[in-house]
Scaffold this motif. Structure first.
Motif, short mmCIF file in Angstrom:
data_model
loop_
_atom_site.label_atom_id
_atom_site.label_comp_id
_atom_site.label_asym_id
_atom_site.label_seq_id
_atom_site.Cartn_x
_atom_site.Cartn_y
_atom_site.Cartn_z
N ALA A 161 0.84 -1.20 0.00
CA ALA A 161 0.00 0.00 0.00
C ALA A 161 0.88 1.25 0.00
O ALA A 161 0.60 2.23 -0.71
CB ALA A 161 -0.92 -0.01 1.22
N ILE A 162 1.96 1.22 0.78
CA ILE A 162 2.87 2.37 0.82
C ILE A 162 3.62 2.49 -0.51
O ILE A 162 3.78 3.58 -1.07
CB ILE A 162 3.85 2.22 2.01
CG1 ILE A 162 3.08 2.31 3.33
CG2 ILE A 162 4.95 3.27 1.96
CD1 ILE A 162 3.89 1.98 4.58
N PRO A 202 -8.34 8.17 4.51
CA PRO A 202 -9.24 7.11 5.01
C PRO A 202 -8.56 6.27 6.09
O PRO A 202 -7.40 5.86 5.93
CB PRO A 202 -9.51 6.27 3.76
CG PRO A 202 -9.23 7.18 2.61
CD PRO A 202 -8.14 8.10 3.06
N TYR A 203 -9.31 6.03 7.16
CA TYR A 203 -8.84 5.21 8.28
C TYR A 203 -9.88 4.11 8.45
O TYR A 203 -10.98 4.35 8.92
CB TYR A 203 -8.74 6.09 9.53
CG TYR A 203 -8.20 5.40 10.76
CD1 TYR A 203 -6.89 5.60 11.19
CD2 TYR A 203 -9.02 4.56 11.53
CE1 TYR A 203 -6.41 4.99 12.34
CE2 TYR A 203 -8.54 3.94 12.68
CZ TYR A 203 -7.23 4.16 13.07
OH TYR A 203 -6.76 3.54 14.22
N VAL A 204 -9.56 2.89 7.99
CA VAL A 204 -10.59 1.85 7.90
C VAL A 204 -10.20 0.64 8.76
O VAL A 204 -9.30 -0.13 8.42
CB VAL A 204 -10.79 1.39 6.44
CG1 VAL A 204 -11.92 0.36 6.36
CG2 VAL A 204 -11.11 2.58 5.55
N GLY A 214 -8.14 2.27 0.00
CA GLY A 214 -8.62 3.65 -0.10
C GLY A 214 -7.54 4.66 0.25
O GLY A 214 -7.45 5.72 -0.36
N ILE A 215 -6.69 4.29 1.19
CA ILE A 215 -5.69 5.27 1.64
C ILE A 215 -4.61 5.48 0.58
O ILE A 215 -4.13 6.60 0.38
CB ILE A 215 -5.09 4.88 3.02
CG1 ILE A 215 -4.45 6.10 3.65
CG2 ILE A 215 -4.10 3.76 2.94
CD1 ILE A 215 -4.07 5.93 5.10
N GLU A 238 1.07 8.08 9.75
CA GLU A 238 0.27 8.19 10.98
C GLU A 238 -1.02 7.39 10.88
O GLU A 238 -1.43 6.73 11.82
CB GLU A 238 -0.04 9.68 11.28
CG GLU A 238 1.17 10.52 11.61
CD GLU A 238 1.95 10.02 12.82
OE1 GLU A 238 1.37 9.93 13.91
OE2 GLU A 238 3.15 9.70 12.67
N HIS A 239 -1.66 7.44 9.71
CA HIS A 239 -2.93 6.71 9.53
C HIS A 239 -2.69 5.19 9.48
O HIS A 239 -3.34 4.43 10.18
CB HIS A 239 -3.64 7.15 8.25
CG HIS A 239 -4.35 8.46 8.36
ND1 HIS A 239 -3.70 9.67 8.37
CD2 HIS A 239 -5.67 8.76 8.49
CE1 HIS A 239 -4.58 10.66 8.47
NE2 HIS A 239 -5.79 10.12 8.56
N VAL A 240 -1.75 4.78 8.62
CA VAL A 240 -1.53 3.33 8.43
C VAL A 240 -1.03 2.69 9.73
O VAL A 240 -1.53 1.65 10.17
CB VAL A 240 -0.52 3.10 7.28
CG1 VAL A 240 -0.03 1.66 7.26
CG2 VAL A 240 -1.16 3.45 5.94
#
Ligand code: ATP
Length: 342
Positions: A161-162, A202-204, A214-215, A238-240
């Motif tokens: 994802a990153i 997005p924080y899911v 989504g992120i 920070e989110h992931v």
């Protein structure tokens, strides 16, 4: 016992020798580094077929120079999960070597190896494990003879994802270290991460499962909208890592475990380690992040778990040693733990 381990699930051709008596592990690795873009499966497979004989030869020569002709007691290899063409090269090498040396063959699940190396290094008896690697992301806990998947990504692996964002920006693979360096420019100005500006992404999290698709897209959109790349990297981390820390805390809470180990290449990230360490300290749990050489893909973890499996008699006949690109950790009967933890 001395076990030669072979790893090659995707990008890292690696061989290692683990000596159980000395508790020493020598690792030889040859990474595949694409010129641009992400990991190309055909190029990775070509790299594997060239590099595996080299790294295995180097480790074998060193082992025989030190211990003589009977240096190796077993050969362990990563059976999966991973890219099929890469795994086939590793499987063929391991079968040939075990046959030539006339020693047992051990088939290791790569994700269980990411977990077990943390347990081996830390001495923890029954930890929850957060595997944060390129192609995977999940929480594992031991129950009734297997490592159960307590929670996992519903789509992309965390590193992938990153890397999807860094490919969009035009940065070379692997993207994770570049995101970490760019994020540090925002948070490393003495004010700390709490004071830095955070873009909303997005924080899911659903129970102990989570989603990253989504992120990655939102981070790409923010880049296209000319948001500063350092701020996007900071916010992405920070989110992931916030999601991974939240689900890890939930897993500790629901299982009653008081030990957490980290595994996988993304575990090399200082910010992720900091968040997990803070969360564990706040709830009185112990936390262990293995040495970086054991976090990214490496044959050391294959040799260490291979030795435990061989000692338990968990070896393979050639005819049942096929690779499995979709090998899940909960498919593995845990034969090498003699504790009664549940
Ligand atoms: P798997 O173990 O699931 O097969 P993998 O083969 O992709 O995954 P790993 O070596 O576990 O390999 O992890 C590689 C990933 O780690 C890449 O996505 C890379 O961007 C990421 N990574 C490496 N260093 C860092 C870092 N400092 N911060 C964040 N991510 C990192």
């Amino acid at each position: 016992m001395r076990v030669l381990g072979i790893e090659g699930t995707a990008w890292c051709a690696s061989a290692a020798l683990h000596d159980t008596e000395a508790d020493s592990t020598v690792i030889e690795s040859d990474p595949y580094e694409p010129d641009s873009g992400g990991i190309h499966p055909r190029e990775a497979a070509e790299h594997m077929s060239e590099a595996i004989p080299e790294v295995v030869g180097t480790v074998l020569d060193a082992a025989e120079a030190e211990y003589g002709p009977d240096a190796i007691d077993a050969v362990a290899f990563s059976r999966g999960p991973g890219l099929g063409p890469c795994l086939r090269t590793v499987g063929t090498a391991a079968r040939s070597l075990a046959g030539a040396l006339d020693v047992p063959l051990v088939g290791v699940n790569h994700m269980v190896a990411h977990l077990e190396i943390g347990r081996h290094e830390s001495g923890f008896s029954n930890p929850v494990c957060l595997n944060a690697s390129g192609a995977n992301a999940h929480l594992l806990g031991y129950h009734d003879g297997r490592y159960r998947v307590l929670g996992e990504t519903m789509d992309a692996g965390v590193g992938n994802a990153i890397d999807k964002f860094t490919r969009h920006v035009g940065w070379n693979h692997p993207g994770g270290p570049k995101v970490e360096a760019a994020a540090a420019e925002v948070s490393g100005d003495g004010r700390g991460p709490e004071a830095a500006d955070l873009l909303e992404l997005p924080y899911v999290v659903k129970g102990m499962d989570f989603s990253f698709s989504g992120i990655s897209s939102a981070a790409n959109d923010a880049y296209d909208d000319s948001e500063p790349v350092e701020e996007i990297c900071f916010s992405l981390q920070e989110h992931v890592f916030g999601m991974l820390t939240e689900v890890s805390e939930r897993a500790l809470s629901l299982t009653g475990a008081d030990e957490l180990v980290l595994g996988g290449g993304v575990g090399q990230n200082d910010r992720l380690r900091e968040m997990l360490a803070e969360m564990c300290s706040a709830r009185g749990a112990a936390f262990h992040a293995p040495d970086p050489r054991y976090l990214r893909d490496n044959a050391g973890m294959i040799a260490v778990l291979g030795a435990r499996m061989a000692a338990a008699g968990d070896t393979l006949e050639i005819r049942e040693s096929r690779i499995d690109p979709n090998f899940r950790p909960d498919q593995v009967p845990v034969t090498w733990r003699d504790d009664e933890s549940s």
